[in-house]
Design a protein around this motif. Structure first.
Motif, PDB file in Angstrom:
ATOM      1  N   GLY A 184     -16.302  46.762  -1.233  1.00 15.95           N
ATOM      2  CA  GLY A 184     -15.925  45.478  -0.648  1.00 15.95           C
ATOM      3  C   GLY A 184     -14.427  45.381  -0.493  1.00 15.95           C
ATOM      4  N   VAL A 185     -13.964  44.153  -0.330  1.00 17.75           N
ATOM      5  CA  VAL A 185     -12.542  43.906  -0.117  1.00 17.75           C
ATOM      6  C   VAL A 185     -12.007  43.015  -1.231  1.00 17.75           C
ATOM      7  N   VAL A 186     -10.859  43.381  -1.764  1.00 14.71           N
ATOM      8  CA  VAL A 186     -10.152  42.512  -2.707  1.00 14.71           C
ATOM      9  C   VAL A 186      -9.009  41.848  -1.948  1.00 14.71           C
ATOM     10  N   PRO A 187      -9.133  40.547  -1.651  1.00 10.67           N
ATOM     11  CA  PRO A 187      -8.056  39.880  -0.910  1.00 10.67           C
ATOM     12  C   PRO A 187      -6.790  39.798  -1.763  1.00 10.67           C
ATOM     13  N   LEU A 188      -5.659  39.926  -1.117  1.00 11.89           N
ATOM     14  CA  LEU A 188      -4.383  39.760  -1.812  1.00 11.89           C
ATOM     15  C   LEU A 188      -3.808  38.395  -1.456  1.00 11.89           C
ATOM     16  N   THR A 189      -3.241  37.759  -2.455  1.00 14.12           N
ATOM     17  CA  THR A 189      -2.654  36.439  -2.215  1.00 14.12           C
ATOM     18  C   THR A 189      -1.174  36.473  -2.569  1.00 14.12           C
ATOM     19  N   THR A 190      -0.390  35.735  -1.816  1.00 13.71           N
ATOM     20  CA  THR A 190       1.020  35.583  -2.169  1.00 13.71           C
ATOM     21  C   THR A 190       1.302  34.101  -2.274  1.00 13.71           C
ATOM     22  N   GLY A 191       2.088  33.755  -3.250  1.00 13.34           N
ATOM     23  CA  GLY A 191       2.355  32.336  -3.447  1.00 13.34           C
ATOM     24  C   GLY A 191       3.745  32.125  -4.020  1.00 13.34           C
ATOM     25  N   TYR A 192       4.050  30.864  -4.278  1.00  9.93           N
ATOM     26  CA  TYR A 192       5.363  30.491  -4.790  1.00  9.93           C
ATOM     27  C   TYR A 192       5.210  29.898  -6.185  1.00  9.93           C
ATOM     28  N   GLY A 193       6.042  30.337  -7.106  1.00  8.46           N
ATOM     29  CA  GLY A 193       6.093  29.709  -8.405  1.00  8.46           C
ATOM     30  C   GLY A 193       6.933  28.432  -8.352  1.00  8.46           C
ATOM     31  N   ALA A 194       6.977  27.713  -9.456  1.00  8.58           N
ATOM     32  CA  ALA A 194       7.787  26.489  -9.504  1.00  8.58           C
ATOM     33  C   ALA A 194       9.260  26.842  -9.352  1.00  8.58           C
ATOM     34  N   PRO A 195       9.984  26.124  -8.466  1.00 11.96           N
ATOM     35  CA  PRO A 195      11.409  26.404  -8.265  1.00 11.96           C
ATOM     36  C   PRO A 195      12.188  26.299  -9.574  1.00 11.96           C
ATOM     37  N   VAL A 196      13.083  27.268  -9.805  1.00 10.44           N
ATOM     38  CA  VAL A 196      13.905  27.313 -11.021  1.00 10.44           C
ATOM     39  C   VAL A 196      15.327  26.903 -10.642  1.00 10.44           C
ATOM     40  N   PRO A 197      15.791  25.727 -11.099  1.00  9.33           N
ATOM     41  CA  PRO A 197      17.134  25.275 -10.694  1.00  9.33           C
ATOM     42  C   PRO A 197      18.214  26.207 -11.222  1.00  9.33           C
ATOM     43  N   ALA A 198      19.300  26.318 -10.484  1.00 10.09           N
ATOM     44  CA  ALA A 198      20.450  27.095 -10.932  1.00 10.09           C
ATOM     45  C   ALA A 198      20.991  26.498 -12.215  1.00 10.09           C
ATOM     46  N   ASP A 199      21.510  27.353 -13.102  1.00  8.17           N
ATOM     47  CA  ASP A 199      22.062  26.882 -14.369  1.00  8.17           C
ATOM     48  C   ASP A 199      23.132  25.819 -14.153  1.00  8.17           C
ATOM     49  N   ASP A 200      23.876  25.993 -13.065  1.00  9.38           N
ATOM     50  CA  ASP A 200      25.001  25.090 -12.822  1.00  9.38           C
ATOM     51  C   ASP A 200      24.682  24.039 -11.764  1.00  9.38           C
ATOM     52  N   LEU A 201      23.386  23.751 -11.573  1.00 11.15           N
ATOM     53  CA  LEU A 201      23.033  22.723 -10.591  1.00 11.15           C
ATOM     54  C   LEU A 201      23.535  21.360 -11.073  1.00 11.15           C
ATOM     55  N   ALA A 202      24.230  20.662 -10.196  1.00  6.50           N
ATOM     56  CA  ALA A 202      24.729  19.330 -10.550  1.00  6.50           C
ATOM     57  C   ALA A 202      23.546  18.400 -10.799  1.00  6.50           C
ATOM     58  N   PRO A 203      23.674  17.491 -11.795  1.00  4.89           N
ATOM     59  CA  PRO A 203      22.554  16.592 -12.087  1.00  4.89           C
ATOM     60  C   PRO A 203      22.282  15.648 -10.918  1.00  4.89           C
ATOM     61  N   GLY A 204      21.032  15.254 -10.797  1.00  2.18           N
ATOM     62  CA  GLY A 204      20.693  14.254  -9.796  1.00  2.18           C
ATOM     63  C   GLY A 204      20.351  14.794  -8.428  1.00  2.18           C
ATOM     64  N   ILE A 205      20.363  16.096  -8.270  1.00  6.67           N
ATOM     65  CA  ILE A 205      19.979  16.651  -6.968  1.00  6.67           C
ATOM     66  C   ILE A 205      18.492  16.998  -7.010  1.00  6.67           C
ATOM     67  N   PRO A 206      17.679  16.309  -6.210  1.00  3.92           N
ATOM     68  CA  PRO A 206      16.228  16.539  -6.285  1.00  3.92           C
ATOM     69  C   PRO A 206      15.817  17.842  -5.615  1.00  3.92           C
TER      70      PRO A 206
END
Lengths: 228, 228
Positions: free
Chosen positions: A198-220
């Motif tokens: 048979g066939v094993v379908p492959l899936t690609t997806g996105y994990g939860a975004p990881v903010p930069a260490d130096d991301l300024a607070p309050g940026i959604p």
């Protein structure tokens, strides 16, 4: 080498087939339809760029963007392929290949194992893009190919950054797609073998975004990421 | 071209660096460690195989397998690269590139956008494998690279299938890996810009196995698939 075997023009719905875009094997998997080629290109953002250096092949993964019938790649003005493309009047002969693997095809016979996939192979010439507006549009296309909407939500390149960046354009003229999308193709004699098939379908997806260490607070997290 | 710049041997833990495996850009991303190279190769099964045909580059996606310090690719004995490799005494110069994309790196500046990735570039010569035991081992490696355990759970190639299949071996001697695994690298001046910045991890997975239409009843999904 590349003599056209069927008449076509930029306006037709298919790329003209040439000797080197004609498959020698599995011809039923070959496609020249522009919409199909565009859809495969637009589904990715990493290509494998091939060129010849000192007579030997070099294949490097790199980002690409598409605007109409032209692909763009970019790099430092000091990088080897970008220097090579700018050093001659005729440009740099390249082969650009984009591949998506959709499934593993497990047949009863080892011989008939395969993949389901969509790929595009572009034979062409990479030429430096010198028009500043086209360079900017190409860089936006490169960013938006990775993440649609991101080019407008980031700082555009400064004059200094633009000066350090070389953009190459490759016209889509000699192009083919190859698609396999089917189950296993075992021979009649193998169907009774006791192996799962048979066939094993492959899936690609996105994990939860990881903010930069130096991301300024309050940026959604922007909408184009929460919508993934 | 390929003069070694550091002494090494098959037994050392690193590939010797050559002029063409020395990066001109982002040298901090370059690695020559054998274990790292092997781990990147073993994490995939599709490579982009580059060769030169009539002076122009060709890049084709194809399956590969690794046994020790040799990569294998295969194809029909009638296919172009496999014919080309067998037609000369010196083999076919190739570049084999394997790329895994791990994350999208969204910086504040368009210029600093990047990917997190692991790639391996092999410069070498593809030579036909003629020893039958090595051919069989290579074909098993190709199948097991796609799905570990599958080679032993399928019908091995028949003499007729073996005769129709060409296997090429490429020794791992001139090899480099390139790895980026970090957050965005914006310049100090850009940190206060109001754009979200960070990494979007990419995930790859397997969908539920889809049995072949003609799968005989009573054959269970094998353990190496249920364990995915």
């Amino acid at each position: 080498m590349s003599a056209p075997v069927a008449p076509a023009s930029q306006e037709t719905s298919a790329y003209e087939r040439t000797e080197r875009t004609t498959l020698t094997r599995h011809r039923e998997r070959a496609h020249y339809d522009r919409e199909l080629v565009h859809s495969i290109l637009d589904a990715g953002y990493v290509c494998h760029l091939g060129f010849v250096r000192d007579g030997a092949p070099v294949v490097l993964p790199t980002l690409y963007g598409r605007i109409g019938e032209r692909l763009y790649v970019h790099g430092s003005t000091g990088s080897r392929p970008l220097r090579a493309a700018g050093q001659t009047d005729v440009g740099l002969p390249v082969c650009v290949t984009v591949t998506h693997v959709d499934g593993l095809v497990l047949a009863r016979s080892a011989f008939s194992h395969s993949l389901n996939y969509r790929s595009v192979v572009v034979h062409g010439t990479a030429r430096p893009v010198t028009d500043e507006e086209e360079v900017k549009a190409a860089l936006d296309a490169l960013v938006d190919q990775v993440m649609p909407g991101r080019a407008a939500d980031s700082r555009p390149a400064s004059p200094k950054e633009l000066a350090a960046t070389a953009v190459l354009g490759i016209d889509l003229t000699e192009v083919s797609a190859k698609v396999r999308d089917a189950g296993p193709m075992d021979s009649e004699a193998d169907l009774a073998l006791p192996f799962w098939s048979g066939v094993v379908p492959l899936t690609t997806g996105y994990g939860a975004p990881v903010p930069a260490d130096d991301l300024a607070p309050g940026i959604p997290v922007p909408g184009y990421l929460t919508a993934l």
